[in-house]
Design an enzyme around this catalytic site. Structure first.
Site, PDB file in Angstrom:
ATOM      1  CG  ASN A   1      12.752   0.824  -0.691  1.00  0.00           C
ATOM      2  OD1 ASN A   1      13.159   1.964  -0.931  1.00  0.00           O
ATOM      3  ND2 ASN A   1      12.830   0.263   0.502  1.00  0.00           N
TER       4      ASN A   1
ATOM      5  CE  LYS B   1      16.091  -1.277   0.740  1.00  0.00           C
ATOM      6  NZ  LYS B   1      16.604  -2.366   1.536  1.00  0.00           N
TER       7      LYS B   1
ATOM      8  N   GLY C   1      18.449  -7.585   1.922  1.00  0.00           N
ATOM      9  CA  GLY C   1      19.798  -7.329   1.425  1.00  0.00           C
ATOM     10  C   GLY C   1      20.807  -8.412   1.738  1.00  0.00           C
TER      11      GLY C   1
ATOM     12  CD  GLU D   1      17.034  -0.626   4.622  1.00  0.00           C
ATOM     13  OE1 GLU D   1      16.767   0.300   3.838  1.00  0.00           O
ATOM     14  OE2 GLU D   1      17.289  -1.788   4.249  1.00  0.00           O
TER      15      GLU D   1
ATOM     16  CB  SER E   1      16.893 -11.671  -0.465  1.00  0.00           C
ATOM     17  OG  SER E   1      17.875 -11.029   0.341  1.00  0.00           O
TER      18      SER E   1
ATOM     19  CD  GLU F   1      10.383  -5.174   2.955  1.00  0.00           C
ATOM     20  OE1 GLU F   1      10.607  -5.363   1.762  1.00  0.00           O
ATOM     21  OE2 GLU F   1      10.829  -4.209   3.585  1.00  0.00           O
TER      22      GLU F   1
ATOM     23  CG  HIS G   1      12.101  -0.318   4.834  1.00  0.00           C
ATOM     24  ND1 HIS G   1      13.366  -0.599   5.287  1.00  0.00           N
ATOM     25  CD2 HIS G   1      11.919  -1.067   3.726  1.00  0.00           C
ATOM     26  CE1 HIS G   1      13.920  -1.487   4.467  1.00  0.00           C
ATOM     27  NE2 HIS G   1      13.066  -1.780   3.505  1.00  0.00           N
TER      28      HIS G   1
END
Ligand code: PGA
Length: 273
Positions: A29, A31, A192, A118, A230, A186, A116
């Site tokens: 991904n 992003k 991250g 985000e 991660s 996730e 996701h």
């Protein structure tokens, strides 16, 4: 044993007979990263390696929307899956800035990520909207990677399984079948950050997700489960060796073709063990 079913190099990049996404499933991904030059170079580096590698596993990338068309042109019929990072729940119309599932199919995508963190946390997307997006994607012929995961606060409060249950029940699309819907666990606090749950915890959580899926859908035992958060070359092998982990969804480390390829190799090696 690594399954040799699934996406063949010479065949169009698709999920083949839909029941058979070859393990490991490694999806990058990107992003909001990548301009034409570096994005194309990265995709080409992966295609080059795929052409020389044994036909095992499933590798895919989800670049920013602006790069989908040029990358689709480069991929042609080779076995690198192309996906979108999000899609609208609507078919078309007055939705400025949104991209429909049919547009993703049209440009050459085979899959799309929905839910996701985000999007859930950065854009306030709730379970009902995520489910509507997943259903729109399935209708348009896309396969779906449905992301779920608890926040750090929920994790510390021991509420992980409760949160995951709510997200699965609220956002799993109707008619979710193996090969068309992949669930990616996730943890928000692992994305991250360089932190991950222990492999024991990942295995336990995936076993819980598997049990819920078996309760809820006929093909629940066969839906692919990915871990994300991660994942790097150095931890990918042990993560993919954990129970019920059939692949990984990779953010930051997918921006480096060497690192991303090393993750794929680690997954393939873990399947052989
Ligand atoms: P990360 O992101 O690998 O950079 O932690 C994972 C994701 O957001 O899918």
């Amino acid at each position: 044993m690594v399954e040799r079913r699934g996406v063949g190099r010479g065949r169009p990049a698709s999920f083949g007979n839909r029941m058979s996404l070859a393990r490991p499933v490694v999806i990058g991904n990107w992003k909001m990263n990548g301009l034409r030059a570096d994005g194309l170079a990265r995709a080409e580096a992966l295609l080059d390696r795929l052409a020389r590698a044994p036909d095992e596993g499933t590798l895919g990338i989800c670049p920013p929307a602006t790069l989908l068309a040029p990358i689709a042109d480069r991929i042609g019929g080779q076995g690198l899956l192309l996906g979108g990072q999000d899609c609208s729940s609507e078919r078309k119309g007055a939705h400025t800035g949104d991209i429909s599932a049919a547009m993703l199919t049209d440009v050459g995508c085979k899959l799309v990520i929905v839910g996701h963190s985000e999007r859930r946390h950065g854009h306030g997307e709730g379970d009902a909207l995520v489910r509507a997006k997943a259903e729109a994607a399935l209708q348009a012929g896309l396969d779906v990677i449905l992301c779920i995961g608890e926040t750090e606060e929920e994790w510390q409060a021991g509420r992980t399984t409760e949160v995951l249950d709510r997200q699965i029940e609220g956002s799993l699309p109707a008619g979710a079948s193996a090969g068309r819907v992949i669930v990616a666990y996730e943890p928000v606090w692992a994305i991250g950050t360089g932190r991950t749950p222990s492999t024991v915890d990942i295995g336990r959580t995936h076993a819980h997700i598997r049990a819920r899926l078996v309760d809820l859908v006929t093909q629940g035992a066969d839906l692919r489960l990915l871990y994300g958060g991660s994942v790097k070359a150095k931890n990918a092998g042990e993560i993919m060796a954990a129970g019920d982990v059939e692949g990984v969804l990779v953010g930051g480390a997918s921006l480096d073709a060497d690192e991303f390829w090393a993750i794929f190799e680690a997954g393939r090696a873990s399947g052989r063990g």
